[in-house]
Scaffold this active site. Structure first.
Site, PDB file in Angstrom:
ATOM      1  N   SER B 131     -56.971   9.919 -19.408  1.00  0.00           N
ATOM      2  CA  SER B 131     -56.230   9.542 -18.205  1.00  0.00           C
ATOM      3  C   SER B 131     -55.847   8.064 -18.261  1.00  0.00           C
ATOM      4  O   SER B 131     -54.770   7.674 -17.823  1.00  0.00           O
ATOM      5  CB  SER B 131     -57.091   9.803 -16.969  1.00  0.00           C
ATOM      6  OG  SER B 131     -57.387  11.170 -16.873  1.00  0.00           O
ATOM      7  N   GLU B 363     -52.374  17.541 -19.989  1.00  0.00           N
ATOM      8  CA  GLU B 363     -51.098  16.894 -19.640  1.00  0.00           C
ATOM      9  C   GLU B 363     -51.227  16.103 -18.343  1.00  0.00           C
ATOM     10  O   GLU B 363     -50.312  16.075 -17.523  1.00  0.00           O
ATOM     11  CB  GLU B 363     -49.948  17.911 -19.577  1.00  0.00           C
ATOM     12  CG  GLU B 363     -49.831  18.652 -20.885  1.00  0.00           C
ATOM     13  CD  GLU B 363     -48.411  18.818 -21.393  1.00  0.00           C
ATOM     14  OE1 GLU B 363     -48.299  19.346 -22.487  1.00  0.00           O
ATOM     15  OE2 GLU B 363     -47.433  18.401 -20.754  1.00  0.00           O
ATOM     16  N   THR B 365     -54.661  15.097 -15.698  1.00  0.00           N
ATOM     17  CA  THR B 365     -55.470  15.878 -14.755  1.00  0.00           C
ATOM     18  C   THR B 365     -54.753  15.941 -13.408  1.00  0.00           C
ATOM     19  O   THR B 365     -53.910  15.103 -13.099  1.00  0.00           O
ATOM     20  CB  THR B 365     -56.845  15.232 -14.525  1.00  0.00           C
ATOM     21  OG1 THR B 365     -56.623  13.953 -13.917  1.00  0.00           O
ATOM     22  CG2 THR B 365     -57.617  15.065 -15.816  1.00  0.00           C
TER      23      THR B 365
END
Lengths: 259, 384
Positions: B131, B363, B365
């Site tokens: 992330s 792709e 969270t």
């Protein structure tokens, strides 16, 4: 290599039923599909074209709506489609159909290879392929399960037999009928579907192909269908239970009734 | 519901549906059990031209838009999102080239991917950077006419199966996010290898590996765009691809509704099919509502993206969150409706429930998506 594939539009076997009054196929509301065996013939033709170059023409005899199967064939890789359609062809048996297709093929022009499904799932005769070869005066090999080698002049094939298979080498031109072990038909491509949408098909009448009116349709058909009937329903069944001795006892009782 | 698709869109749906029904559904349980990559299925998709849908026409594709790819992925997702992920990841792998690549890179790499002759993969994530993409450790240093890459990418879809990899590496650490760049690495490049396949909870038909770069030398012109534009390319790539993940969620949702409703009509308890009980009907009704609402948002978002390609972040994230949260919920409900049978491996919904979870994670969270949406709202309302 110039390849002609003969295809037939048939009712989808998934929802076939007989009209209980007339004992004929109830065609109303039944979806039509390309005869499944013909799909293997078409796929093999497209594979041979991809390997050796050339073109694939699909040929069908049937009512005007049979162009649907020609369109489907284009989406699966065929280059051209020809439909032979005329009210005068109605009632044709396998011999008259073979004659008509042969006349149409003369009209289409030269060819190296003709591929047919082994049989159509509606009539189940397996006669039109060989009949067509006789009419065209070319050799034929039936029930092909594999094309081992292919060149512009010769094919090496496996012919399915009851107890294995024969390996057959044939020179071209030849007519083959094929079984479902031959290949796995492809899924139509996006390019193919777009091409199919725009495709236009030659529709040939009895006059266009120069057919002798005594050889086509019902008049040209030596086969007479006397009656069509569904097989009789299966007899009653019973499952015997209990020990083996008890079951034997019950069985004897049941048989005794008939003695 | 009728979404008034164009003729071409209907063709894409028909083809993807046929592949799903005839090729994917009969094989999915075995692919899942064996962790097997669906090479044959992908080949049949290639033959059907599906790989060309997202690639521009001038490079051998169909120049399809976001909605076209969404429609294809929804169908594939109905069969197996492991297979759908393998397919989608190949498109994801070349989006950076489409978005920022030089003409030479486009001409070299796009046509074989459009034809499905080569697969692609996208390499961003690392052990300490998911992330938070700023934690990337992989580096690329220019040495004469070559870039030298060092580092390890983690959990890369299509790893070991793809021939073309687009990867993110730091070219100037001092510049922070503006110091990242993207490169094309090919299978077989010296110093590049893939790790063993990871063992996953779901989407087991897709391959997931590490990408390992040890003094991997690639030609100078394999950089995608200018040095330092890597993060911009990554963000645009993910904005473009997220609706596809949402579409996989729609596919799972539809499959779960189909399976559990069919079951509820057949399963008899207390002398009646269980669908006649209101308790069951309400679960199915809620599933149908959530599915259709998600589909409406995903299709609308895809149309918006096709019409306004510069304004896609928020809608792309919104549809991803909604459809993938729906997929998780609906798959859990499907297992519940089917009870003990649903929990068994003989029935497909337990796999769907395991598979669905990844959609909320990869792709970006769904928490990160909400960050994106929140930040976009903040920007929008500052402008008022």
């Amino acid at each position: 290599m110039k390849i002609i594939v003969c295809v037939k539009q048939v009712p989808d076997a998934k929802d076939v039923r007989l009209d209980p009054k007339t004992n004929t196929l109830a065609r109303e509301g039944v979806q039509s599909i390309m005869n499944p065996y013909d799909q293997y013939a078409l796929e093999e033709a497209v594979l041979l074209k991809e390997q050796l170059g050339g073109e694939v023409t699909v040929l069908s005899m049937g009512p005007p709506q049979a162009v649907d199967v020609l369109r489907q064939a284009i989406s699966l890789g065929a280059d051209h489609g020809v439909l032979v359609s005329d009210r005068a062809f109605a009632g044709a048996d396998t011999w008259a159909t073979s004659y008509t297709l042969a006349k149409a093929i003369h009209k289409i022009g030269d060819f190296d290879l003709i591929l047919c499904g082994k049989q159509a799932i509606d009539g189940d005769t397996a006669q039109v392929g060989p009949g067509l070869a006789i009419q065209l005066d070319i050799p034929f090999v039936t029930c092909i399960q594999k094309v081992r080698e292919a060149s512009e002049s010769e094919l090496v094939l496996e012919r399915m037999m009851d107890d294995g298979y024969d390996v057959v080498a044939v020179s071209l031109p030849v007519l083959l009928t094929v079984v479902k072990d031959l290949n796995i038909p492809r899924i139509p491509s996006l390019k193919g579907k777009m091409k199919a949408k725009k495709a236009e098909f030659k529709i040939l009448s009895a006059e266009d192909i120069g057919a002798d009116s005594a050889c086509i349709g019902l008049a040209g058909s030596p086969t007479q269908v006397v009656s069509v009937f569904p097989p009789p329903p299966r007899g009653e069944r019973a499952v015997l239970t209990g020990t083996v001795e008890e079951q034997i006892e019950q069985l004897v009782e049941k048989i005794a009734v008939y003695l | 519901m009728d979404y008034f698709l164009s003729e071409e869109q209907s063709m894409i749906v028909e083809i993807a549906k046929q592949i799903t029904d005839e090729r994917i559904i009969p094989q999915r349980a075995e692919l899942d059990r064996k962790d097997e990559f669906p090479r044959d299925i992908l080949n049949s998709m290639a033959q059907a031209d599906l790989f060309g849908v997202p690639i521009p026409e001038e490079y051998g594709g169909f120049g399809g838009g976001c909605l076209d790819i969404v429609l294809a992925l929804e169908q594939l997702g109905r069969g197996c999102i492991g297979v759908g992920t393998a397919f989608a990841a190949s498109a994801l792998g070349v989006y950076p080239i489409i978005i920022s690549g030089s003409e030479e890179l486009k001409e070299k790499y796009l046509p074989p991917v459009a034809a499905g002759k080569k697969f692609a993969a996208f390499g961003l994530t690392e052990a300490n950077a998911g992330s938070d993409a700023s934690g990337i450790q992989t580096t690329a240093v220019l040495d004469g006419e070559e870039w030298v890459l060092n580092g390890t990418k983690q959990w890369i879809t299509n790893g070991g199966e793809a021939q073309i990899y687009t990867v993110v590496a730091i070219t100037d650490r001092k510049k922070g996010p503006r110091g990242a760049s993207m490169f094309v690495v090919e299978e077989g490049d010296a110093g590049f290898s893939c790790g063993p396949k990871e063992k996953k909870m779901g989407i087991r038909a897709s391959s997931t590996t590490e990408l390992i770069f040890k003094d991997c030398r690639i030609p100078k012109d394999r950089i995608i765009g200018r040095a330092g534009t890597g993060f911009v390319t990554v963000m645009k790539t993910l904005d473009s691809s997220r609706p596809g993940i949402a579409a996989l969620g729609l596919g799972i949702g539809q499959a779960c509704l189909d399976e559990s409703t069919t079951y509820a009509k057949q399963r008899v308890q207390f002398g009646k099919p269980i669908i006649s009980f209101q308790a069951v009907q309400h679960i199915l009704a809620d599933m149908a509502i959530q599915l259709e609402a998600s589909r409406a948002l995903v299709y609308s978002a895809a149309k918006h993206i096709d019409a306004h390609p510069k304004d896609m972040s928020k809608v792309s994230s919104m549809c991803k969150v909604m459809a993938t949260d729906m997929a998780m919920k609906v798959s859990i409900d499907a297992v519940q409706v089917m009870g003990g049978y649903g929990y068994m491996r003989e029935y497909p919904v337990e796999k769907m429930m395991r598979d669905a979870k990844i959609l909320q994670i990869y792709e970006g969270t769904n928490q990160v998506q909400r960050n994106v949406i929140g930040q976009e709202l903040n920007k929008e309302y500052s402008r008022r």
